[in-house]
Design a protein around this motif. Sequence first.
Motif, PDB file in Angstrom:
ATOM      1  N   GLY A  28       0.803  -1.217   0.000  1.00  9.21           N
ATOM      2  CA  GLY A  28       0.000   0.000   0.000  1.00  9.21           C
ATOM      3  C   GLY A  28       0.839   1.271   0.000  1.00  9.21           C
ATOM      4  O   GLY A  28       1.982   1.286   0.447  1.00  9.21           O
ATOM      5  N   ASP A  29       0.247   2.352  -0.516  1.00 14.77           N
ATOM      6  CA  ASP A  29       0.892   3.662  -0.449  1.00 14.77           C
ATOM      7  C   ASP A  29       1.074   4.047   1.014  1.00 14.77           C
ATOM      8  O   ASP A  29       0.355   3.575   1.891  1.00 14.77           O
ATOM      9  CB  ASP A  29       0.021   4.713  -1.136  1.00 14.77           C
ATOM     10  N   HIS A  30       2.032   4.929   1.271  1.00 10.40           N
ATOM     11  CA  HIS A  30       2.262   5.438   2.617  1.00 10.40           C
ATOM     12  C   HIS A  30       2.944   6.797   2.502  1.00 10.40           C
ATOM     13  O   HIS A  30       3.268   7.245   1.400  1.00 10.40           O
ATOM     14  CB  HIS A  30       3.079   4.451   3.472  1.00 10.40           C
ATOM     15  N   VAL A  31       3.151   7.438   3.639  1.00 11.41           N
ATOM     16  CA  VAL A  31       3.695   8.800   3.650  1.00 11.41           C
ATOM     17  C   VAL A  31       5.007   8.902   2.882  1.00 11.41           C
ATOM     18  O   VAL A  31       5.243   9.875   2.172  1.00 11.41           O
ATOM     19  CB  VAL A  31       3.865   9.305   5.104  1.00 11.41           C
ATOM     20  N   GLY A  32       5.850   7.890   2.967  1.00  9.23           N
ATOM     21  CA  GLY A  32       7.144   7.921   2.289  1.00  9.23           C
ATOM     22  C   GLY A  32       7.089   7.605   0.804  1.00  9.23           C
ATOM     23  O   GLY A  32       8.044   7.857   0.078  1.00  9.23           O
ATOM     24  N   ASP A  33       5.978   7.064   0.332  1.00  7.47           N
ATOM     25  CA  ASP A  33       5.841   6.709  -1.086  1.00  7.47           C
ATOM     26  C   ASP A  33       4.361   6.742  -1.441  1.00  7.47           C
ATOM     27  O   ASP A  33       3.631   5.762  -1.221  1.00  7.47           O
ATOM     28  CB  ASP A  33       6.442   5.337  -1.359  1.00  7.47           C
ATOM     29  N   LEU A  34       3.920   7.845  -1.998  1.00 11.70           N
ATOM     30  CA  LEU A  34       2.499   8.062  -2.278  1.00 11.70           C
ATOM     31  C   LEU A  34       1.989   7.327  -3.508  1.00 11.70           C
ATOM     32  O   LEU A  34       0.786   7.358  -3.788  1.00 11.70           O
ATOM     33  CB  LEU A  34       2.226   9.562  -2.422  1.00 11.70           C
ATOM     34  N   THR A  35       2.886   6.655  -4.238  1.00 15.47           N
ATOM     35  CA  THR A  35       2.458   5.918  -5.435  1.00 15.47           C
ATOM     36  C   THR A  35       3.049   4.507  -5.462  1.00 15.47           C
ATOM     37  O   THR A  35       3.264   3.943  -6.531  1.00 15.47           O
ATOM     38  CB  THR A  35       2.838   6.673  -6.724  1.00 15.47           C
ATOM     39  N   ARG A  36       3.316   3.945  -4.299  1.00 12.09           N
ATOM     40  CA  ARG A  36       3.922   2.608  -4.220  1.00 12.09           C
ATOM     41  C   ARG A  36       2.984   1.507  -4.705  1.00 12.09           C
ATOM     42  O   ARG A  36       3.402   0.549  -5.343  1.00 12.09           O
ATOM     43  CB  ARG A  36       4.361   2.329  -2.787  1.00 12.09           C
ATOM     44  N   SER A  37       1.703   1.609  -4.395  1.00 11.69           N
ATOM     45  CA  SER A  37       0.759   0.531  -4.680  1.00 11.69           C
ATOM     46  C   SER A  37       0.599   0.285  -6.181  1.00 11.69           C
ATOM     47  O   SER A  37       0.492   1.224  -6.980  1.00 11.69           O
ATOM     48  CB  SER A  37      -0.609   0.852  -4.094  1.00 11.69           C
ATOM     49  N   THR A  38       0.564  -0.981  -6.542  1.00 14.49           N
ATOM     50  CA  THR A  38       0.287  -1.373  -7.930  1.00 14.49           C
ATOM     51  C   THR A  38      -1.140  -1.880  -8.074  1.00 14.49           C
ATOM     52  O   THR A  38      -1.512  -2.400  -9.126  1.00 14.49           O
ATOM     53  CB  THR A  38       1.257  -2.478  -8.398  1.00 14.49           C
ATOM     54  N   LEU A  39      -1.950  -1.729  -7.017  1.00 18.64           N
ATOM     55  CA  LEU A  39      -3.321  -2.229  -7.023  1.00 18.64           C
ATOM     56  C   LEU A  39      -4.158  -1.512  -8.067  1.00 18.64           C
ATOM     57  O   LEU A  39      -4.102  -0.296  -8.208  1.00 18.64           O
ATOM     58  CB  LEU A  39      -3.943  -2.027  -5.636  1.00 18.64           C
ATOM     59  N   LYS A  40      -4.910  -2.303  -8.816  1.00 17.78           N
ATOM     60  CA  LYS A  40      -5.882  -1.785  -9.775  1.00 17.78           C
ATOM     61  C   LYS A  40      -7.240  -2.306  -9.328  1.00 17.78           C
ATOM     62  O   LYS A  40      -7.385  -3.466  -8.963  1.00 17.78           O
ATOM     63  CB  LYS A  40      -5.566  -2.267 -11.184  1.00 17.78           C
ATOM     64  N   LEU A  41      -8.254  -1.449  -9.368  1.00 13.62           N
ATOM     65  CA  LEU A  41      -9.598  -1.781  -8.926  1.00 13.62           C
ATOM     66  C   LEU A  41     -10.537  -1.824 -10.121  1.00 13.62           C
ATOM     67  O   LEU A  41     -10.504  -0.929 -10.971  1.00 13.62           O
ATOM     68  CB  LEU A  41     -10.085  -0.737  -7.913  1.00 13.62           C
ATOM     69  N   PHE A  42     -11.365  -2.870 -10.164  1.00 10.42           N
ATOM     70  CA  PHE A  42     -12.308  -3.071 -11.265  1.00 10.42           C
ATOM     71  C   PHE A  42     -13.726  -3.215 -10.729  1.00 10.42           C
ATOM     72  O   PHE A  42     -13.942  -3.851  -9.697  1.00 10.42           O
ATOM     73  CB  PHE A  42     -11.939  -4.325 -12.067  1.00 10.42           C
ATOM     74  N   GLU A  43     -14.667  -2.637 -11.443  1.00  9.50           N
ATOM     75  CA  GLU A  43     -16.088  -2.737 -11.134  1.00  9.50           C
ATOM     76  C   GLU A  43     -16.743  -3.405 -12.344  1.00  9.50           C
ATOM     77  O   GLU A  43     -16.750  -2.836 -13.437  1.00  9.50           O
ATOM     78  CB  GLU A  43     -16.657  -1.337 -10.901  1.00  9.50           C
ATOM     79  N   ASP A  44     -17.249  -4.615 -12.159  1.00  5.00           N
ATOM     80  CA  ASP A  44     -17.813  -5.398 -13.273  1.00  5.00           C
ATOM     81  C   ASP A  44     -16.855  -5.459 -14.457  1.00  5.00           C
ATOM     82  O   ASP A  44     -17.256  -5.322 -15.611  1.00  5.00           O
ATOM     83  CB  ASP A  44     -19.170  -4.838 -13.705  1.00  5.00           C
TER      84      ASP A  44
END
Length: 96
Positions: A28-44
């Motif tokens: 997950g993103d955190h204060v030291g790295d605001l774009t760390r997460s590679t998570l992509k979210l999909f709706e249908d």
Amino acid sequence: MRETLDPPHDPGVGKEWQIWLPQHEAQGDHVGDLTRSTLKLFEDGVALGPAHATHAQVQETGGGAYSHWLDFLRFSTSDGSDPNTNGKTYEIVLED
């Protein structure tokens, strides 16, 4: 890795919904790295976004904005509906 997010999704502030993802905290993103997460979210099967949105953007603007922050996914649905009752499927994909 694709994972379905089963309800219940907890209501947050405004248009925000939250789900706890303790198994993905390290990504997950955190204060030291605001774009760390590679998570992509999909709706249908349709990608939501923007990713890495501010929490205020998720809460106030909605429209599919989301943030994978530490061990929580803070997200909004595309149409502002309740993801617990709208009949849509929500999935995440984490890339290595």
